[in-house]
Design a protein around this motif. Structure first.
Motif, short mmCIF file in Angstrom:
data_model
loop_
_atom_site.label_atom_id
_atom_site.label_comp_id
_atom_site.label_asym_id
_atom_site.label_seq_id
_atom_site.Cartn_x
_atom_site.Cartn_y
_atom_site.Cartn_z
N UNK B 320 6.29 3.48 -8.71
CA UNK B 320 5.41 3.05 -7.62
C UNK B 320 4.07 2.15 -7.92
N UNK B 321 3.70 1.39 -7.00
CA UNK B 321 2.18 0.87 -7.20
C UNK B 321 1.69 0.98 -5.92
N UNK B 322 0.40 1.53 -5.85
CA UNK B 322 -0.22 1.57 -4.49
C UNK B 322 -1.56 0.99 -4.51
N UNK B 323 -1.90 0.09 -3.27
CA UNK B 323 -3.13 -0.41 -3.22
C UNK B 323 -3.97 0.56 -2.41
N UNK B 324 -5.04 0.96 -3.07
CA UNK B 324 -6.10 1.94 -2.31
C UNK B 324 -7.02 1.14 -1.42
N UNK B 325 -6.76 0.93 -0.17
CA UNK B 325 -7.31 0.32 0.66
C UNK B 325 -8.03 1.19 1.78
N UNK B 326 -8.29 2.53 1.17
CA UNK B 326 -8.96 3.30 2.15
C UNK B 326 -10.52 3.57 1.81
N UNK B 350 -0.61 -7.47 -6.09
CA UNK B 350 0.28 -6.04 -6.00
C UNK B 350 1.76 -6.69 -6.51
N UNK B 351 2.22 -7.74 -6.34
CA UNK B 351 3.54 -8.17 -6.73
C UNK B 351 3.36 -8.36 -8.17
N UNK B 352 2.35 -8.98 -8.74
CA UNK B 352 2.32 -9.00 -9.98
C UNK B 352 1.92 -7.50 -10.81
N UNK B 353 1.34 -6.77 -10.35
CA UNK B 353 1.23 -5.31 -10.92
C UNK B 353 2.36 -4.69 -10.66
N UNK B 354 3.03 -4.81 -9.61
CA UNK B 354 4.52 -4.28 -9.49
C UNK B 354 5.58 -4.69 -10.58
N UNK B 355 5.48 -5.81 -10.79
CA UNK B 355 6.39 -6.57 -11.91
C UNK B 355 5.94 -5.78 -13.30
N UNK B 451 -4.42 1.05 -7.65
CA UNK B 451 -5.52 0.25 -7.70
C UNK B 451 -6.24 -0.13 -6.43
N UNK B 452 -7.53 -0.37 -6.71
CA UNK B 452 -8.11 -0.74 -5.74
C UNK B 452 -7.85 -2.30 -5.28
N UNK B 453 -8.35 -2.43 -4.02
CA UNK B 453 -8.22 -4.11 -3.50
C UNK B 453 -8.82 -5.05 -4.45
N UNK B 454 -10.14 -4.88 -4.63
CA UNK B 454 -10.73 -5.85 -5.42
C UNK B 454 -10.23 -5.92 -6.99
N UNK B 455 -9.71 -4.84 -7.42
CA UNK B 455 -8.98 -5.17 -8.82
C UNK B 455 -7.83 -5.72 -8.55
N UNK B 456 -7.00 -5.81 -7.47
CA UNK B 456 -5.78 -6.65 -7.45
C UNK B 456 -5.95 -8.09 -7.14
N UNK B 457 -6.96 -8.49 -6.15
CA UNK B 457 -7.40 -9.58 -5.77
C UNK B 457 -7.75 -10.32 -6.99
N UNK B 458 -8.39 -9.79 -8.02
CA UNK B 458 -8.60 -10.61 -9.31
C UNK B 458 -7.51 -10.78 -10.00
#
Lengths: 182, 727
Positions: B320-326, B350-355, B451-458
């Motif tokens: 699983x991959x989780x986006x921590x947006x808390x 997220x999709x790229x990370x999931x892959x 991963x955190x939101x900002x990490x993923x958006x990068x």
């Protein structure tokens, strides 16, 4: 209880019917959906959000119903409900006022705003005004720190609130309630 | 298989292009209104509605109204942009319903921008042309190419009317390439939106002659590739607050309509995903991210590529991959802004990370306090499903992946990864001992990456522009930029994205404009309740994970609260500790009991009951909690105390030994008296005193009964004659 006439102790159907009656349609749908999930318990928090959204708080009857229908121990449901700040176990007012006491709001005078609300409404955090109109809560940052101090009334965020503006703000919501009722 | 992916992507891209061409917005006048929690709190909803009515009433078909996310210029919201074809975009600040009418009649209909309402009111007139010179480390610092100094003279020599051209020294465009590093300067010409790469004065001369004078862009020097910040600079490049930033994570916030997948695609959206799926090599993605030196933006700064590699290596295939947006840190709001302003960017990451890690399901864990972010992410997920970007066989690649939202319910401890996992599982958000780390055994016991939101958006930017480019933007050990949420006692509050390694001084004074009201800066608080307070003397510290922890603070998720001389550091330490104490989940004793005892000591000190041993006790307890707590919440809870004890010990001493609060904030240590010479006897203080402890006769000096005074400070606030002394 030796005279008990009911030999059939399986009251599953009755319990289930009673549980269904305690909840609303959309909550029941969410529970149905959760039951099809490989991990039904994982939806517990989102279901409790729905219950609070519908009833305004988490009543004992509703929590028991959720536990029954989701087949999760009632103790676990109560455990979750009491752990998270967002869930209310008592009915709230028509408007829930969340006063942000995050860092930015604190240094910009959020505490003074909170005092004014307490004074105007005559209640403390976690309490509801006598007319059932307002519940006062404190929030941990609503994420609009650039506009501090902020407060949230239901879903509306009010920015740069000053203590003297509090009475007018409350009056506006009282008017709104009156109009909605009329 | 790879052919399928590109074909599917191209098909979607063509569809997006067709839809956008049909709208033909480029040839129309666009009015763009910010739409985010913060913008709406300032009244953006009403402004949007008012514009809608005016456009309808005008009957004009060539005016369109758009919504964008927020750009992070909080103190000036709501912000409205007016973009007319062939003209430089104009932005208005603090727009109200009344201002809407002026903007609409004078500017939109009349063609004359209302300069007095413009953002940062820096301009007296909108120039016909603007030249933006990159002022990044590598571009603009070379003295041999000080084009900004040369330009006025050269323009005059070429006979270009200087009054119609404005020269702006912008931030880094993020275009640096190793082979050209330090050898070229980039220049953006607005409103033509042409970006040049200039090597020497000869190049500059050619641009002046052929483009600025002749109106024909110089193809030889023009950059043809899509650049990350160009859209942003095109829209906001003339505003000092923005042009000193480098926008990567916030590249789309405030530019695109956050609810429109087609618009996201217009700016190369989902092209990184297509590239990843075409290559079909998870290891390549992990290597790329590792080489970019991207470190987790949630606070701890763990290298993202390494984390992915750990999960990808696991024997268990259900992952699983989780986006921590808390986003729980009080004072941090960058994640909200990205979720609301660029939801597709987060989803693509997220999709790229999931892959990369081989996950089949992904979860967004979003705090319930962010209703608009939840709606926008939900919309982004649904649109992605509709267009085959989520679900079975994404882009025909054979990769199956789907996303779900799970809501937080207001528990700060759920930012800790094991607690967050428990919360997604529907349980109490209590942390557990690590190892095993979630990458080995996480959600429902399966390997999980958080991963955190900002990490993923990068991530899409790293894939699209390459890891070397990203790594070079930051410091030696940490690539890219960091977004900070600037708030508190600072002139320009808002979101600031700068390359890692930028100094605190540049952020607070260079971009934030310093402390308002001529007051002295006392502290910069970073990292929320787990962070620390940095004093003025350390302003030249570069911000990086390691440098900040060396001065007793942490990078954290990026909250940056500025405090001035009116803030008492003991009170601030107490504020953070009461937060941590309240949010302590109660599972481990050091945190549950320790924070309570420390809070008691601080309450004693701020109420004037402190004794000298309190300071040593505080330090001892703090060290103990740091060492013995179960999770990050407890281990970092003493940070605000230890950092203030290090840097502001004199304030603690003043509270304890002199029973004095130097900032005059701690009520119990403050005394109010009326200066009989200044008092005119207006009775305002007596009328406002909640406990009626002020007495006197009208037109004669009043007196405060110190024994009954509750030190609320109301008299001090209401006195118009400065007759109430606070000491």
């Amino acid at each position: 209880m030796s005279h008990c006439a009911c030999h059939n102790t399986d009251n599953r159907e009755q319990v289930e019917a009673a549980s269904r009656a305690a909840l609303s349609e959309d909550i029941l749908r969410a529970i149905e959906e959760a039951r099809r999930d490989p991990e039904p318990g994982g939806r517990l928090i989102s279901i409790l959000h729905k219950v609070q959204g519908h009833f305004g708080y988490l009543g004992k009857e509703q929590m028991d119903a959720v536990a029954q229908l989701l087949q999760v121990p009632a103790a676990e449901v109560t455990g979750v409900a009491t752990f998270y700040h967002f869930f209310r176990l008592k009915p709230g007012g028509r408007y829930v006022i969340n006063i942000c006491l995050g860092t930015a709001c604190y240094v910009k005078g959020g505490a003074e705003v909170a005092e004014k609300f307490k004074e105007e409404l005559g209640i403390d955090f976690g309490e509801t005004s006598k007319d059932g109109m307002f519940t006062l809560e404190c929030a941990r940052c609503v994420g609009t720190c650039g506009l501090a101090p902020v407060i949230m009334i239901n879903e509306n965020v009010h920015a740069k609130v000053k203590p003297d503006e509090v009475p007018a703000l409350l009056a506006r919501y009282r008017d709104k309630a009156r109009q909605e009722q009329a | 298989m790879s052919k399928n992916v590109m074909a599917a992507y191209e098909k979607l891209r063509a569809e997006a292009e067709r839809v956008l061409t049909e709208r033909s917005e480029a040839s129309k006048i666009r009015i763009q209104v910010g739409s985010a929690t913060c913008e709406n709190a300032s009244g953006a909803g009403e402004v949007h509605e008012e514009f809608r009515k005016l456009i309808e009433a005008s009957g004009r078909k060539d005016i369109v109204l758009r919504r964008t996310g927020c750009t992070g210029r909080c103190s000036c919201e709501p912000i409205v942009g007016v973009i007319a074809p062939g003209r430089i975009p104009v932005k208005y600040e603090k727009v109200t319903r009344e201002k809407v009418h002026d903007i609409f009649t004078l500017h939109v209909l009349g063609g004359a921008p209302v300069t007095k309402m413009m953002l940062d009111n820096g301009l007296h007139a909108v120039p016909e042309m603007e030249l933006h010179l990159c002022a990044g480390e590598r571009c603009g610092r070379d003295q041999s190419r000080r084009f900004d100094a040369l330009l006025p003279e050269k323009l005059a020599a070429a006979g270009v009317d200087a009054s119609k051209v404005r020269i702006v020294s912008a931030g880094c465009f993020g275009l640096c390439r190793s082979e050209q590093s330090g050898k070229v300067t980039h220049m953006l010409v607005r409103p033509d939106n042409v970006l040049y790469r200039l090597a020497d004065e000869k190049d500059l001369q050619e641009v002046i002659e052929q483009h600025l004078k002749g109106g024909r862009p110089v193809d030889r020097l023009r950059l043809k590739e899509h650049t990350v910040s160009k859209r942003f600079f095109d829209m906001y490049g003339d505003v000092a607050f923005f042009n000193r930033q480098s926008r990567i994570a916030l590249r789309n916030s405030g530019i695109v309509d956050p609810e429109d997948l087609y618009e996201y695609m217009q700016y190369k959206g989902f092209s990184p995903l297509a590239r990843v799926l075409e290559k079909n090599d998870p290891q390549w993605v992990i290597d790329t991210v590792t080489r970019s030196k991207l470190r987790g933006r949630g606070g701890a700064g763990y290298p993202t590529g390494q984390k992915w590699a750990l999960a990808a290596r696991a024997a268990e295939k259900t992952r699983y991959i989780i986006c921590n947006a808390d986003e729980g840190d009080p004072g941090a709001f960058m994640d909200r802004s990205m979720l609301e302003g660029d939801p597709f960017g987060v989803v693509e990451g997220m999709i790229i990370g999931g892959f990369a890690i081989g996950a089949q399901r992904g979860f967004f864990y979003i705090r319930a306090e962010y209703p608009m972010a939840i709606r926008r992410i939900q919309n982004a997920i649904e649109q992605c499903r509709k267009h085959g970007l989520l679900g079975q066989n994404i882009f025909g690649s054979g990769f199956n992946f789907d996303l779900e939202i799970r809501l937080g319910a207001g528990a700060f401890v759920c930012g800790e990864e094991t607690a967050l996992i428990h919360s997604i599982e529907g349980r109490r958000g209590e942390p557990r001992i690590r190892p095993p780390y979630p990458t080995e055994s996480g959600l429902w016991g399966k390997p999980t990456v958080i991963n955190n939101v900002e990490t993923l958006v990068n991530i899409p930017a790293v894939i699209y522009y390459g890891p070397e480019w990203f790594a070079r933007l930051g410091s030696e050990r940490s690539g890219g930029t960091k977004v900070f949420a600037l708030a508190g006692k600072v002139l320009h509050t808002g979101l600031v994205e700068v390359p890692i390694g930028t100094t605190l001084r540049q952020i607070v004074f260079g971009i934030g404009g310093g402390v308002p009201g001529g007051k002295r800066l006392k502290a910069i608080q970073t990292g929320g309740p787990a962070g620390g307070c940095i004093p003025e003397k350390l302003l030249d510290t570069p911000v990086d994970f390691d440098t900040l922890s060396r001065v007793g603070a942490i990078m954290g998720s990026g909250g940056m609260i500025i405090m001035d001389e009116d803030d008492c550091m003991v009170d601030i330490a107490k504020f953070f500790l009461s937060f941590s104490q309240d949010e302590s989940c109660g599972k481990c004793t050091p945190c549950r009991e320790g924070t309570k005892r420390m809070l008691e000591i601080l309450e004693r000190i701020t109420s004037g009951q402190g004794v000298p041993e309190d300071l040593t006790n505080l330090e001892r307890l703090a060290q103990l909690i740091r060492k013995a707590s179960l999770c990050g919440l407890g281990r970092n809870a003493p940070n605000p105390i230890l950092s203030t004890l290090t840097h502001y010990r004199d304030e603690y001493v003043a509270h304890v030994t002199e029973k004095r609060c130097p900032a005059k904030k701690c009520a119990a240590l403050v005394r109010y008296e009326i200066n009989a010479e200044k008092c005119v006897g207006c009775s305002a203080c007596a009328r406002n005193c909640p406990v009626a402890c002020i007495s006197g006769e009208v037109r004669k000096p009043y007196r405060i009964d110190a024994a009954r005074c509750v030190k609320c400070g109301r008299c001090f606030q209401v006195c118009k004659f400065g007759a109430v002394n606070r000491s």
